[in-house]
Scaffold this motif. Structure first.
Motif, short mmCIF file in Angstrom:
data_model
loop_
_atom_site.label_atom_id
_atom_site.label_comp_id
_atom_site.label_asym_id
_atom_site.label_seq_id
_atom_site.Cartn_x
_atom_site.Cartn_y
_atom_site.Cartn_z
N ALA A 83 -33.62 15.88 -8.05
CA ALA A 83 -32.50 16.82 -8.00
C ALA A 83 -32.96 18.19 -7.51
CB ALA A 83 -31.85 16.95 -9.38
N ARG A 86 -32.81 18.42 -3.97
CA ARG A 86 -31.46 18.24 -3.45
C ARG A 86 -31.35 16.94 -2.64
NH1 ARG A 86 -31.21 21.66 -6.82
NH2 ARG A 86 -30.03 23.63 -6.68
N ASP A 88 -29.62 14.04 -2.63
CA ASP A 88 -28.43 13.45 -3.25
C ASP A 88 -28.51 11.93 -3.31
OD1 ASP A 88 -27.37 16.05 -3.38
OD2 ASP A 88 -26.48 15.85 -1.38
N GLN A 89 -28.91 11.34 -2.21
CA GLN A 89 -28.95 9.88 -2.15
C GLN A 89 -29.91 9.32 -3.20
OE1 GLN A 89 -29.54 8.17 1.75
NE2 GLN A 89 -30.56 6.38 0.87
N TYR A 141 -25.09 18.78 -11.80
CA TYR A 141 -25.69 18.64 -10.48
C TYR A 141 -24.61 18.63 -9.40
CZ TYR A 141 -28.22 16.69 -6.51
OH TYR A 141 -28.76 16.50 -5.25
N ILE A 142 -23.53 17.89 -9.67
CA ILE A 142 -22.43 17.83 -8.70
C ILE A 142 -21.81 19.22 -8.52
CG2 ILE A 142 -20.11 16.90 -8.29
CD1 ILE A 142 -21.07 14.32 -9.72
N ARG A 145 -23.99 21.30 -6.27
CA ARG A 145 -23.89 20.91 -4.85
C ARG A 145 -22.55 21.32 -4.25
NH1 ARG A 145 -27.31 20.67 -1.87
NH2 ARG A 145 -27.20 18.66 -0.82
N PHE A 151 -20.98 19.34 -1.24
CA PHE A 151 -19.89 18.47 -1.67
C PHE A 151 -18.57 19.23 -1.60
CE2 PHE A 151 -22.89 16.04 -4.80
CZ PHE A 151 -23.52 15.44 -3.71
N LEU A 197 -21.02 8.75 -2.31
CA LEU A 197 -21.40 9.98 -1.62
C LEU A 197 -20.50 10.28 -0.42
CD1 LEU A 197 -25.31 9.95 -1.73
CD2 LEU A 197 -23.73 11.39 -3.02
N ARG A 201 -19.06 14.10 -0.04
CA ARG A 201 -19.52 15.00 1.01
C ARG A 201 -18.38 15.51 1.89
NH1 ARG A 201 -24.04 10.88 2.03
NH2 ARG A 201 -25.89 11.79 1.08
#
Length: 215
Positions: A83, A86, A88-89, A141-142, A145, A151, A197, A201
């Motif tokens: 994390a 960064r 994400d995947q 975390y979301i 982002r 996101f 994702l 995104r």
């Protein structure tokens, strides 16, 4: 044959581990109301008095089961590392892959279902001490982002629940209802991550290649 790490344990630790395993298996098969300490002792091959020696209260036993069957700290540590980068995947792949993997033990999932249906305290213990912590971390975390522009604007907690919901639903189908898998675990995980994702995104956000496509 005992696992290698069992060689470093003393007899008391082995008995305790045996009691935890026996109790978890019985609770998962018969529920909490249908399982007695006598049955746990019999399954572990010890006396009922020994059960109370290691676990003087039921709460102590439930806490030990959670620690044994749901070691969330290891997963969180691994997720935190990626994390910070960064990635994400990788964050979402770690989460899904931890639960969707070959040979996953369905005991904990069955335990949680019984505890929720029976209104058992284990459900509150699990959600309060572990699941909520993880939901809050993933939602955080979301949210980060989203603030960074990676996101799109969306409710972070609902997004976290949606992702975990996909994973839990998958486990319900295959571990509880015995629906056979139609593709390898790795492909299942990558497909769920890609679908999720793509929904988070912005359309202009670059997407890493190499994910499996849905057949």
């Amino acid at each position: 044959m005992k696992p290698t790490n069992a060689l470093s344990r003393n007899p008391g630790q082995d008995r305790q581990a045996s009691l935890i395993s026996s109790a978890a298996s019985l609770f998962a098969a018969k529920g909490f109301k249908g399982t007695t300490t006598k049955a746990i002792a019999r399954a572990a091959g010890v006396s009922e008095a020994l059960v109370f020696k290691y676990f003087p209260t039921k709460r102590a036993l439930y806490t030990a089961i959670l620690a044994e069957k749901a070691p969330l700290s290891e997963l969180l540590h691994a997720v935190e590392e990626v994390a910070r980068k960064r990635d994400d995947q990788r964050v979402f792949t770690l989460i899904a892959g931890y639960r969707i993997r070959p040979g996953a033990d369905p005991t904990m999932l069955r335990l949680l279902l019984f505890s929720a249906l029976e209104g058992h305290e284990l459900a509150d213990m699990f959600f309060g001490k572990q699941h909520r912590v993880f939901y809050d971390y993933l939602a955080g975390y979301i949210r980060t982002r989203i603030e960074e522009g990676a996101f799109r604007e969306i409710d972070p907690l609902l997004a976290a629940r949606a992702f975990i919901g996909m994973v839990v639903h998958h486990r319900l189908l295959h571990e509880i209802f015995d629906v056979p898998l139609h593709c390898p675990h790795k492909e299942i995980v990558s497909t769920y991550v890609e679908l999720f994702l793509n929904g988070l995104r912005h359309s202009s956000t670059p997407r890493k290649r190499g994910l499996s496509r849905v057949r």
